[in-house]
Structures are given as structure tokens and as C-alpha cells.
Write an enzyme that holds these catalytic residues in place. Structure first.
Site, PDB file in Angstrom:
ATOM      1  N   ASP B  51       0.823  -1.214   0.000  1.00  0.00           N
ATOM      2  CA  ASP B  51       0.000   0.000   0.000  1.00  0.00           C
ATOM      3  C   ASP B  51       0.859   1.267   0.000  1.00  0.00           C
ATOM      4  O   ASP B  51       2.065   1.215   0.264  1.00  0.00           O
ATOM      5  CB  ASP B  51      -0.869   0.028   1.260  1.00  0.00           C
ATOM      6  CG  ASP B  51      -2.058  -0.907   1.148  1.00  0.00           C
ATOM      7  OD1 ASP B  51      -2.502  -1.202   0.021  1.00  0.00           O
ATOM      8  OD2 ASP B  51      -2.542  -1.348   2.211  1.00  0.00           O
ATOM      9  N   TYR B 109       6.372  -9.853   6.974  1.00  0.00           N
ATOM     10  CA  TYR B 109       6.373  -8.408   7.196  1.00  0.00           C
ATOM     11  C   TYR B 109       6.937  -8.092   8.581  1.00  0.00           C
ATOM     12  O   TYR B 109       6.845  -8.906   9.500  1.00  0.00           O
ATOM     13  CB  TYR B 109       4.940  -7.856   7.120  1.00  0.00           C
ATOM     14  CG  TYR B 109       4.415  -7.653   5.713  1.00  0.00           C
ATOM     15  CD1 TYR B 109       4.581  -6.428   5.071  1.00  0.00           C
ATOM     16  CD2 TYR B 109       3.758  -8.673   5.039  1.00  0.00           C
ATOM     17  CE1 TYR B 109       4.095  -6.228   3.781  1.00  0.00           C
ATOM     18  CE2 TYR B 109       3.273  -8.476   3.743  1.00  0.00           C
ATOM     19  CZ  TYR B 109       3.439  -7.248   3.122  1.00  0.00           C
ATOM     20  OH  TYR B 109       2.973  -7.047   1.859  1.00  0.00           O
TER      21      TYR B 109
END
Lengths: 241, 241
Positions: B51, B109
Site C-alpha cells: 500500500d 512483514y
């Protein structure tokens, strides 16, 4: 009240520490923040007058102020008036007679080299990207030569305001952290560009031995770029004078 | 020839990975660099469609190219055409049938929180500055609940294009590094905003237990800001398919 400020800054946008009319400097930004925070602000003293583009993790400044927040709220108050590239890490009332520059007994710098074959966006303006083999053993041998008292005039520009070129190096070593090679040095004080020229000379593989007794600047290597250099810590005697 | 690219980027200046007309994106910058480097460039596939503002240390893309440098010179060639915020860390010829997205078995992540009382200029846009006490034991207990298979719909916006909300979390833990708290998670794939909403919910001290079986979004906490999030690694099966 005399405040002792511990200051971190990203040197990228500044023409160094010392105020120069018409240029952004750390000193000018800090003075403006002090003047917004306190009714009266005297002259700033600083331990490390860093050059254009050089970073600091913990530079130390002292300043006499009146008419503002108490020391324990001064860091937060000053940070609201400082650009994001400068942060007051700590603020405290200084011991009587304490002076950020005169009281300092040593300054520690780190010079960071990033050695990966490909660049990293997270290392931009944070280290010197030198994607070629560097021999840690050879660098360590060179660093060992630096320790002690030497005439460092080969490592500062020929046109100089320094009058004394002898400095005492307490610590000098290279440490590998993954893709980084860090040069860590502690000395009483430094000549202009001294750390960066020592690093450039060592990285170029030039023998330091004949350079440490007052050789000409031309005999030393290049000056490494400023964005790899960090003022890491300032030491004071135990009584804080 | 199918190229496999390992890509690092600072997400700050980009509207995320995926190309959007009129906005700077990582995909558009990479496609432009590929087109300057190769005579023919087919569609890009990527493992992690990050994003806006999210960083990557090692995202993986594949692309079929013709008429350009050999794989071992592709990283350097592409880097000369990329902005400083994007770096090709590695380029190699992909195994036959290898696809950056379809062949991926897991993505890892990291979410980085900076906990010091005062901000740091070196943490700007690199971590979430949260200068309040966070209980590592409580965070670790919360992370332990995440491991395994759960319905994560509470951690993604209600208006969604996802149809399946179950994901399998292989690893979830918090690690302290000095003034940083890092949340490390590995899962097969993720819902939109899932990692950031998990982090915001844990940081707010909200009990995860009742949220992991398809609760409403409103029951979870806030979505942590994008600049603390890094795509760290993509895993592939041993045969590289």
C-alpha cells in the site's frame, strides 16, 4: 538557568552546526526554537561544531535561558518548534560551571560505510556506499596505528585556522555489522575533516604509518563524504565541569 | 527470458506498488526502467502489492524481457534508471514456470515501533513513533494468539474486494531491539491493512481472542500508519515454482 541539551540531527538539510547568515544551520534552527520557548536566551555553546551534511546522535549544547518551561518539560517544548530533522533527545539543568565545549573531555564519531554490491534506499544520505571489497584486517591494522598522540596535519585542508595539529586518539577501530563497516573513533578533539580524511585514506589502502608525523595533506587520501559521519557521543569528567 | 527481481524501496514517495494513472507508484517506476533497459517488456508480476507509504526490503517481481543486458548485469543497469528510493537488490534468470506471485508460499512483514520518549530524525518515515509504555509480555501473549488459521475480517476495511477472510499465520512475535519494538509476522497471504490493524489493535491493548473468528471491523482497534511497515521477505518452495 543553564540548560544542557542533548541533540540529534540529520545533517542533510543543514550547512553544518554553526550559524551563517542566509544558510540553514542547526544552530540557527535551535536558536529560533529557544527564542520561541524562552523569554531570554544567551549564547549557545556546543561540543561538536559539525560540518555541512554531518549527522549527530547526541551532540551537546549549553545555553542560559530565562522565563520558560522547567527543564523536565524543555525537550518536548523545544521539539514542537524544531524541524523534524532536529530532535532534543534530553534536556536537563546543567551543573554549575558546566560548559558544553570547555567541559568536554572527548568526542566520539562513527563513520559508516555500506558495502553491498547494490545500493539501498534506506542508506541514502545515511552512509557512504562503497561497493567494493574492503579488507577488515587491513583496516583494523590501520586503525591501530591511529591510537595515541600524533600530528594529524596530513588529514586536514592545507588552508587552515588550526594552530596545533597534535591530537590524542583514545579509541580507533573498525567493526563489521552485516553489510556495514563502521569506523569508531574517540579523541580529545579533531582537526577539520580529520575523521573523513582518515576514512578516505584507509579505504584507499594508503599506508598511514608515514602520515602520522606531520606529513603534507597531499600524501593522504581523499576526504570521505559527509553523509557517512555521525557525532555519536561527548564525554565529560565525572563532576560535569 | 524471465527475470526474477528482488526489490527494495522506501515507500514514502509512492502511492503503493500497483500502477495508477497520474500517481507515482513503484510498479510504474520499475516498468519505465525496464523499458529503458530492454527492447521488449511483458507484464510484471509481484509477490507483495504494498500500500501507499509501505516499504520493502525484498519484494519479488518477475517479468519476461528480451533484448537487453544479461541477468548478471541487469540489476546495475536497472538501478541507473530507477529513482534513489528504489533499488534492485538482485536480478537473476527465473526457473522455468516460476511466477513471483503464484509461486510464493509465504510473505514476511515487519512492523517497527519507536518507543523513545523523544523523537529521532533518523526514524522519520521509518517507524511509528509511539512514546508510551508498551508491555512486551502482553504484546507477546497477543501475538501467540495469532498463530494458526483464523478468520481475520475484523482487521480489514468493511468495504472489501476480498472474498475469503481466512489466513494462516506461521509466525507472529514481538522483538525488542533497544528503543524499537518489532512485530514480525509470516503468513501465506494477507487481507488489506491486516498487519497494520493487528498492530494498532495490539498497541491499543485490545484483547485479540474474541476478534479472531470473524468479528466486525468495528471491534478491532485503529490501523497503524504505513511508514512502520516493511515487506521483509517472500518464501518460495524449494523447486522455485
Amino acid at each position: 538557568m543553564r540548560l544542557r541539551l542533548t541533540i540529534a540531527y540529520d545533517g542533510t538539510p543543514f550547512r553544518g552546526w554553526a550559524a551563517q547568515p542566509g544558510h540553514p544551520t542547526v544552530e540557527a534552527a535551535l536558536r529560533a526554537a529557544l527564542e520561541e520557548t524562552f523569554a531570554s536566551v544567551a549564547t549557545l555553546a556546543v561540543a561538536g561544531r559539525t560540518d555541512t551534511g554531518v549527522h549527530a546522535l547526541a551532540n551537546v549544547a549549553t545555553v542560559d535561558v530565562e522565563g520558560g518551561p522547567p527543564p523536565e518539560r524543555a525537550a518536548a517544548a523545544l521539539n514542537t518548534h524544531l524541524p523534524d530533522e532536529i530532535s532534543i533527545v534530553e534536556a536537563a539543568e546543567a551543573a554549575p560551571g558546566f560548559h558544553a565545549r570547555h567541559s568536554a573531555t572527548a568526542r566520539s564519531y562513527r563513520y559508516r560505510i555500506f558495502t553491498r554490491a547494490t545500493p539501498s534506499p534506506f542508506e541514502l544520505r545515511r552512509s557512504w556506499w562503497l561497493p567494493r571489497p574492503l579488507d577488515l584486517d587491513a583496516l583494523s591494522d590501520a586503525a591501530a596505528l591511529l591510537r595515541g598522540e600524533h600530528d594529524f596535519r596530513a588529514f586536514t585542508p592545507t588552508e587552515t585556522q588550526h594552530e596545533v595539529f597534535v591530537r590524542v586518539v583514545e579509541r580507533a577501530e573498525w567493526i563489521r555489522h552485516g553489510d556495514h563497516l563502521d569506523f569508531e573513533i574517540t579523541a580529545d578533539s579533531y582537526l577539520r575533516h580529520m575523521v573523513r580524511t582518515l576514512v578516505g585514506t584507509m579505504a584507499d589502502g594508503i599506508d598511514l604509518a608515514p602520515l602520522l608525523a606531520g606529513a603534507d595533506r597531499a600524501a593522504a587520501g581523499r576526504t570521505a563524504p559527509p553523509w557517512g559521519l555521525y557525532l555519536v557521543a561527548v564525554a565529560y569528567s565525572a563532576d560535569g565541569r
